[in-house]
Motif scaffolding. Sequence first.
Motif, PDB file in Angstrom:
ATOM      1  N   GLY A 192       3.726  -2.151 -17.414  1.00 27.24           N
ATOM      2  CA  GLY A 192       4.205  -1.057 -16.586  1.00 27.24           C
ATOM      3  C   GLY A 192       5.054  -1.532 -15.425  1.00 27.24           C
ATOM      4  N   GLY A 193       4.995  -2.823 -15.113  1.00 28.69           N
ATOM      5  CA  GLY A 193       5.795  -3.386 -14.030  1.00 28.69           C
ATOM      6  C   GLY A 193       5.274  -3.044 -12.655  1.00 28.69           C
ATOM      7  N   VAL A 194       3.955  -2.982 -12.496  1.00 29.77           N
ATOM      8  CA  VAL A 194       3.368  -2.623 -11.197  1.00 29.77           C
ATOM      9  C   VAL A 194       2.447  -3.754 -10.735  1.00 29.77           C
ATOM     10  N   ILE A 195       2.648  -4.174  -9.498  1.00 25.92           N
ATOM     11  CA  ILE A 195       1.780  -5.170  -8.868  1.00 25.92           C
ATOM     12  C   ILE A 195       1.229  -4.533  -7.599  1.00 25.92           C
ATOM     13  N   ILE A 196      -0.100  -4.527  -7.478  1.00 26.79           N
ATOM     14  CA  ILE A 196      -0.747  -3.951  -6.303  1.00 26.79           C
ATOM     15  C   ILE A 196      -1.602  -5.039  -5.667  1.00 26.79           C
ATOM     16  N   THR A 197      -1.384  -5.278  -4.391  1.00 25.77           N
ATOM     17  CA  THR A 197      -2.189  -6.272  -3.689  1.00 25.77           C
ATOM     18  C   THR A 197      -3.395  -5.585  -3.070  1.00 25.77           C
ATOM     19  N   ASP A 198      -4.356  -6.400  -2.701  1.00 23.57           N
ATOM     20  CA  ASP A 198      -5.485  -5.900  -1.931  1.00 23.57           C
ATOM     21  C   ASP A 198      -5.086  -5.973  -0.455  1.00 23.57           C
ATOM     22  N   TRP A 199      -5.906  -5.445   0.414  1.00 23.95           N
ATOM     23  CA  TRP A 199      -5.595  -5.501   1.837  1.00 23.95           C
ATOM     24  C   TRP A 199      -5.621  -6.956   2.306  1.00 23.95           C
ATOM     25  N   TYR A 200      -4.648  -7.289   3.153  1.00 18.09           N
ATOM     26  CA  TYR A 200      -4.513  -8.646   3.674  1.00 18.09           C
ATOM     27  C   TYR A 200      -4.337  -8.568   5.186  1.00 18.09           C
ATOM     28  N   ALA A 201      -5.185  -9.297   5.901  1.00 17.92           N
ATOM     29  CA  ALA A 201      -5.075  -9.368   7.353  1.00 17.92           C
ATOM     30  C   ALA A 201      -4.486 -10.716   7.728  1.00 17.92           C
ATOM     31  N   PRO A 202      -3.302 -10.738   8.326  1.00 18.69           N
ATOM     32  CA  PRO A 202      -2.707 -12.019   8.735  1.00 18.69           C
ATOM     33  C   PRO A 202      -3.609 -12.714   9.758  1.00 18.69           C
ATOM     34  N   PRO A 203      -3.712 -14.032   9.668  1.00 19.28           N
ATOM     35  CA  PRO A 203      -4.602 -14.764  10.587  1.00 19.28           C
ATOM     36  C   PRO A 203      -4.235 -14.584  12.060  1.00 19.28           C
ATOM     37  N   GLN A 204      -2.941 -14.373  12.341  1.00 18.31           N
ATOM     38  CA  GLN A 204      -2.516 -14.263  13.742  1.00 18.31           C
ATOM     39  C   GLN A 204      -2.777 -12.879  14.339  1.00 18.31           C
ATOM     40  N   SER A 205      -3.063 -11.866  13.526  1.00 17.36           N
ATOM     41  CA  SER A 205      -3.348 -10.529  14.061  1.00 17.36           C
ATOM     42  C   SER A 205      -4.463  -9.887  13.242  1.00 17.36           C
ATOM     43  N   GLN A 206      -5.682 -10.101  13.668  1.00 18.64           N
ATOM     44  CA  GLN A 206      -6.844  -9.591  12.946  1.00 18.64           C
ATOM     45  C   GLN A 206      -7.042  -8.085  13.110  1.00 18.64           C
ATOM     46  N   GLY A 207      -6.307  -7.455  14.014  1.00 17.04           N
ATOM     47  CA  GLY A 207      -6.452  -6.022  14.256  1.00 17.04           C
ATOM     48  C   GLY A 207      -5.613  -5.160  13.329  1.00 17.04           C
ATOM     49  N   GLU A 208      -4.892  -5.777  12.404  1.00 15.84           N
ATOM     50  CA  GLU A 208      -4.105  -5.003  11.446  1.00 15.84           C
ATOM     51  C   GLU A 208      -4.169  -5.660  10.073  1.00 15.84           C
ATOM     52  N   ARG A 209      -3.897  -4.857   9.054  1.00 14.19           N
ATOM     53  CA  ARG A 209      -3.889  -5.376   7.689  1.00 14.19           C
ATOM     54  C   ARG A 209      -2.811  -4.668   6.889  1.00 14.19           C
ATOM     55  N   PHE A 210      -2.379  -5.327   5.812  1.00 13.64           N
ATOM     56  CA  PHE A 210      -1.281  -4.832   5.002  1.00 13.64           C
ATOM     57  C   PHE A 210      -1.678  -4.780   3.528  1.00 13.64           C
ATOM     58  N   LYS A 211      -1.062  -3.855   2.830  1.00 13.88           N
ATOM     59  CA  LYS A 211      -1.213  -3.731   1.385  1.00 13.88           C
ATOM     60  C   LYS A 211       0.179  -3.448   0.830  1.00 13.88           C
ATOM     61  N   ILE A 212       0.511  -4.073  -0.318  1.00 18.58           N
ATOM     62  CA  ILE A 212       1.858  -3.936  -0.877  1.00 18.58           C
ATOM     63  C   ILE A 212       1.760  -3.506  -2.335  1.00 18.58           C
ATOM     64  N   THR A 213       2.637  -2.587  -2.705  1.00 18.19           N
ATOM     65  CA  THR A 213       2.790  -2.195  -4.106  1.00 18.19           C
ATOM     66  C   THR A 213       4.229  -2.467  -4.505  1.00 18.19           C
ATOM     67  N   VAL A 214       4.409  -3.237  -5.581  1.00 17.07           N
ATOM     68  CA  VAL A 214       5.748  -3.565  -6.071  1.00 17.07           C
ATOM     69  C   VAL A 214       5.923  -2.914  -7.435  1.00 17.07           C
ATOM     70  N   TYR A 215       7.038  -2.207  -7.598  1.00 14.55           N
ATOM     71  CA  TYR A 215       7.389  -1.582  -8.871  1.00 14.55           C
ATOM     72  C   TYR A 215       8.639  -2.258  -9.414  1.00 14.55           C
ATOM     73  N   ILE A 216       8.552  -2.786 -10.617  1.00 14.47           N
ATOM     74  CA  ILE A 216       9.725  -3.336 -11.285  1.00 14.47           C
ATOM     75  C   ILE A 216      10.215  -2.238 -12.222  1.00 14.47           C
ATOM     76  N   LEU A 217      11.411  -1.751 -11.985  1.00 12.42           N
ATOM     77  CA  LEU A 217      11.883  -0.527 -12.615  1.00 12.42           C
ATOM     78  C   LEU A 217      12.818  -0.741 -13.795  1.00 12.42           C
ATOM     79  N   ASP A 218      13.252  -1.973 -14.032  1.00 18.29           N
ATOM     80  CA  ASP A 218      14.277  -2.183 -15.056  1.00 18.29           C
ATOM     81  C   ASP A 218      14.057  -3.521 -15.740  1.00 18.29           C
ATOM     82  N   ARG A 219      14.626  -3.651 -16.929  1.00 17.70           N
ATOM     83  CA  ARG A 219      14.574  -4.928 -17.648  1.00 17.70           C
ATOM     84  C   ARG A 219      15.703  -5.850 -17.220  1.00 17.70           C
ATOM     85  N   ALA A 220      16.657  -5.316 -16.483  1.00 14.61           N
ATOM     86  CA  ALA A 220      17.788  -6.118 -16.019  1.00 14.61           C
ATOM     87  C   ALA A 220      17.492  -6.661 -14.620  1.00 14.61           C
TER      88      ALA A 220
END
Length: 178
Positions: free
Chosen positions: A97-125
Amino acid sequence: MTRWMLPIAPLAGAALMVAGCADVPVEYSYPTSGPGGKPTYEKQEKLTGPDGLDLFSLGKDGGPATGGSGVAVNAFLWRASLDTLSFMPLSSADPFGGVIITDWYAPPQSQGERFKITVYILDRALRSDGIRANVFRQQRTGGGQWVDAAVEPKLGKDLEDAILTRARQIRIQQTASK
């Protein structure tokens, strides 16, 4: 005929018919074009292709990037996305399906925030519009709860550019190694 025999009669008739076929000669015809008149057998095509399922061939010999079986999206973008997000824990990755989903990630330098990323690959080119990245951000409140926070729109675009740059590097490396 009694009542209990009625349901059994068709089954018994069918069994007699099948048993009557036991002495019927069966002719087997195999191709005999091989050396010495021995049968030859051609390799049957598999559902997953002649070499099986290959998820990470990066377009070699009919692989994903050239239209063969395997990853249903551009293999360079897929590999580059995994490389770029390698510092984050993955929640799921679907190469078909071309979908990558990360889990929540808290950067070591800022423990008060966290990030989550979803990447969609939409084409074969390998194209700039063949990838989309969504970044989600949460901040911790004073009570320890995580609440959604605004994300700078440029962050998703910068991530897409980093993935495209890595995909081009992988493509150049593969072309140079041939």
